[in-house]
Design an enzyme around this catalytic site. Structure first.
Site, PDB file in Angstrom:
ATOM      1  N   LYS A 100       3.356   1.554   3.399  1.00  0.00           N
ATOM      2  CA  LYS A 100       4.353   2.624   3.511  1.00  0.00           C
ATOM      3  C   LYS A 100       3.799   3.743   4.373  1.00  0.00           C
ATOM      4  CE  LYS A 100       6.554   1.803  -0.882  1.00  0.00           C
ATOM      5  NZ  LYS A 100       6.993   2.391  -2.156  1.00  0.00           N
ATOM      6  N   GLU A 109      10.316 -10.193  -8.523  1.00  0.00           N
ATOM      7  CA  GLU A 109      10.767  -9.251  -9.553  1.00  0.00           C
ATOM      8  C   GLU A 109      12.246  -9.444  -9.878  1.00  0.00           C
ATOM      9  OE1 GLU A 109       8.062  -5.499  -7.889  1.00  0.00           O
ATOM     10  OE2 GLU A 109      10.108  -5.749  -7.216  1.00  0.00           O
ATOM     11  N   ASP A 137       0.883  -1.168   0.000  1.00  0.00           N
ATOM     12  CA  ASP A 137       0.000   0.000   0.000  1.00  0.00           C
ATOM     13  C   ASP A 137       0.919   1.215   0.000  1.00  0.00           C
ATOM     14  OD1 ASP A 137      -1.689   2.089   0.578  1.00  0.00           O
ATOM     15  OD2 ASP A 137      -2.615   1.149   2.332  1.00  0.00           O
ATOM     16  N   ASP A 138       1.024   1.838  -1.167  1.00  0.00           N
ATOM     17  CA  ASP A 138       1.924   2.986  -1.311  1.00  0.00           C
ATOM     18  C   ASP A 138       1.095   4.261  -1.165  1.00  0.00           C
ATOM     19  OD1 ASP A 138       3.993   4.666  -1.961  1.00  0.00           O
ATOM     20  OD2 ASP A 138       3.998   4.214  -4.090  1.00  0.00           O
TER      21      ASP A 138
HETATM   22  P1  5GP Z   1      -0.487   2.544  -4.812  1.00  0.00           P
HETATM   23  O1  5GP Z   1       0.290   3.824  -4.974  1.00  0.00           O
HETATM   24  O2  5GP Z   1      -1.725   2.556  -5.634  1.00  0.00           O
HETATM   25  O3  5GP Z   1      -0.753   2.232  -3.352  1.00  0.00           O
HETATM   26  O4  5GP Z   1       0.425   1.387  -5.354  1.00  0.00           O
HETATM   27  C1  5GP Z   1       0.326   1.014  -6.694  1.00  0.00           C
HETATM   28  C2  5GP Z   1       1.183  -0.141  -7.047  1.00  0.00           C
HETATM   29  O5  5GP Z   1       2.489   0.376  -7.238  1.00  0.00           O
HETATM   30  C3  5GP Z   1       1.344  -1.261  -6.049  1.00  0.00           C
HETATM   31  O6  5GP Z   1       0.320  -2.229  -6.115  1.00  0.00           O
HETATM   32  C4  5GP Z   1       2.662  -1.842  -6.505  1.00  0.00           C
HETATM   33  O7  5GP Z   1       2.468  -2.733  -7.576  1.00  0.00           O
HETATM   34  C5  5GP Z   1       3.410  -0.612  -6.982  1.00  0.00           C
HETATM   35  N1  5GP Z   1       4.343  -0.159  -5.944  1.00  0.00           N
HETATM   36  C6  5GP Z   1       4.213   0.902  -5.128  1.00  0.00           C
HETATM   37  N2  5GP Z   1       5.284   0.991  -4.310  1.00  0.00           N
HETATM   38  C7  5GP Z   1       6.088  -0.050  -4.615  1.00  0.00           C
HETATM   39  C8  5GP Z   1       7.357  -0.521  -4.123  1.00  0.00           C
HETATM   40  O8  5GP Z   1       7.971   0.043  -3.205  1.00  0.00           O
HETATM   41  N3  5GP Z   1       7.865  -1.632  -4.690  1.00  0.00           N
HETATM   42  C9  5GP Z   1       7.229  -2.293  -5.699  1.00  0.00           C
HETATM   43  N4  5GP Z   1       7.821  -3.373  -6.187  1.00  0.00           N
HETATM   44  N5  5GP Z   1       6.039  -1.890  -6.201  1.00  0.00           N
HETATM   45  C10 5GP Z   1       5.481  -0.784  -5.661  1.00  0.00           C
END
Ligand code: 5GP
Length: 221
Positions: free
Chosen positions: A166, A201, A119-120
């Site tokens: 995060k 990855e 969850d970013d």
């Molecule tokens: P969101 O910003 O919508 O919470 O995250 C979107 C997507 O970005 C996540 O599902 C993930 O696939 C990717 N993402 C965000 N932060 C990271 C990170 O630190 N590492 C990786 N590998 N993917 C991330």
């Protein structure tokens, strides 16, 4: 010495974190999921590992539905708001239930665990919840249509599982506030706002695992 700022996560860490999180939140006792919805691709492997630690329902493995959501890459604007959330995420794949579910409401009355790796900004999760709520509303409408007036509509409860949350200001809130307010947001770990590298990855898994292990035990360096 590693001179990058990324955090390397090993398969063993993912496995152990998942087990420990199921126990810490007492997910089997308190939530008892009937169905998992894994957001691809990062949620697929965590969902499969989770299934190992979730209690079977009716003597069956917890089913996993896969959905695909892509975040537009150029979305860096912090003014994004929930009304236009649908324009930031695209559905590349959505729920698909087999023929045996044809005349049923597969989401209604279920405890549904949405699974992702991280969850970013929360945009992806917010969109997934928003779209699921629409499907649930549609099932409720059908249920009311075919059942006698006054028949109670079975309650559906959404929950979220992520390996990493995060710690940062989120761009979106989950459109179903009960997920957070009623303790159904399960994050295995909170992390600083750094890039996490997952084992699935890795191009060179041995190198990746070594980096992860050095971060866990810096003395080995
Ligand atoms: P969101 O910003 O919508 O919470 O995250 C979107 C997507 O970005 C996540 O599902 C993930 O696939 C990717 N993402 C965000 N932060 C990271 C990170 O630190 N590492 C990786 N590998 N993917 C991330």
């Amino acid at each position: 010495m590693q001179n990058d700022d990324k955090i390397y996560i090993s398969y063993n860490q993912v496995h152990k974190l998942t087990k420990e999180t199921v126990e810490r939140y007492r997910i089997n006792e308190n939530y008892k999921p009937d169905l998992m919805i894994a957001i691809g691709g990062g949620g697929f492997i965590p969902a499969r590992i989770l299934r190992t630690f979730l209690k079977r329902q009716n003597n069956k493995n917890i089913p996993i539905q896969a959905i695909g959501l892509s975040l537009y890459e150029d979305l860096t604007d912090s003014s994004l708001n929930p009304e236009i959330i649908g324009s930031q995420v695209i559905k590349t794949q959505w729920l698909h239930f087999g023929p045996s579910y044809a005349d049923t409401c597969p989401l209604l009355g279920k405890n549904i665990l949405i699974v992702d790796e991280v969850d970013d900004t929360r945009t992806t999760l917010a969109y997934a919840v928003q779209e699921l709520l629409k499907d649930i509303e549609e099932e409720k409408r059908k249920f009311i249509e075919v059942n006698a007036a006054g028949t109670p509509v079975p309650e559906t409860k959404l929950a979220v599982f992520v390996l990493h949350n995060k710690k940062k200001e989120k761009r979106m809130e989950l459109p179903d506030p009960s997920i957070v307010n009623e303790g159904r947001y399960f994050a295995a770990e909170e992390t600083p706002d750094r890039w996490l590298v997952y084992p699935w990855e890795a191009i060179d898994i041995d190198e990746h695992t070594t980096k992860s292990s050095l971060q866990e035990n810096p003395k080995k360096e």
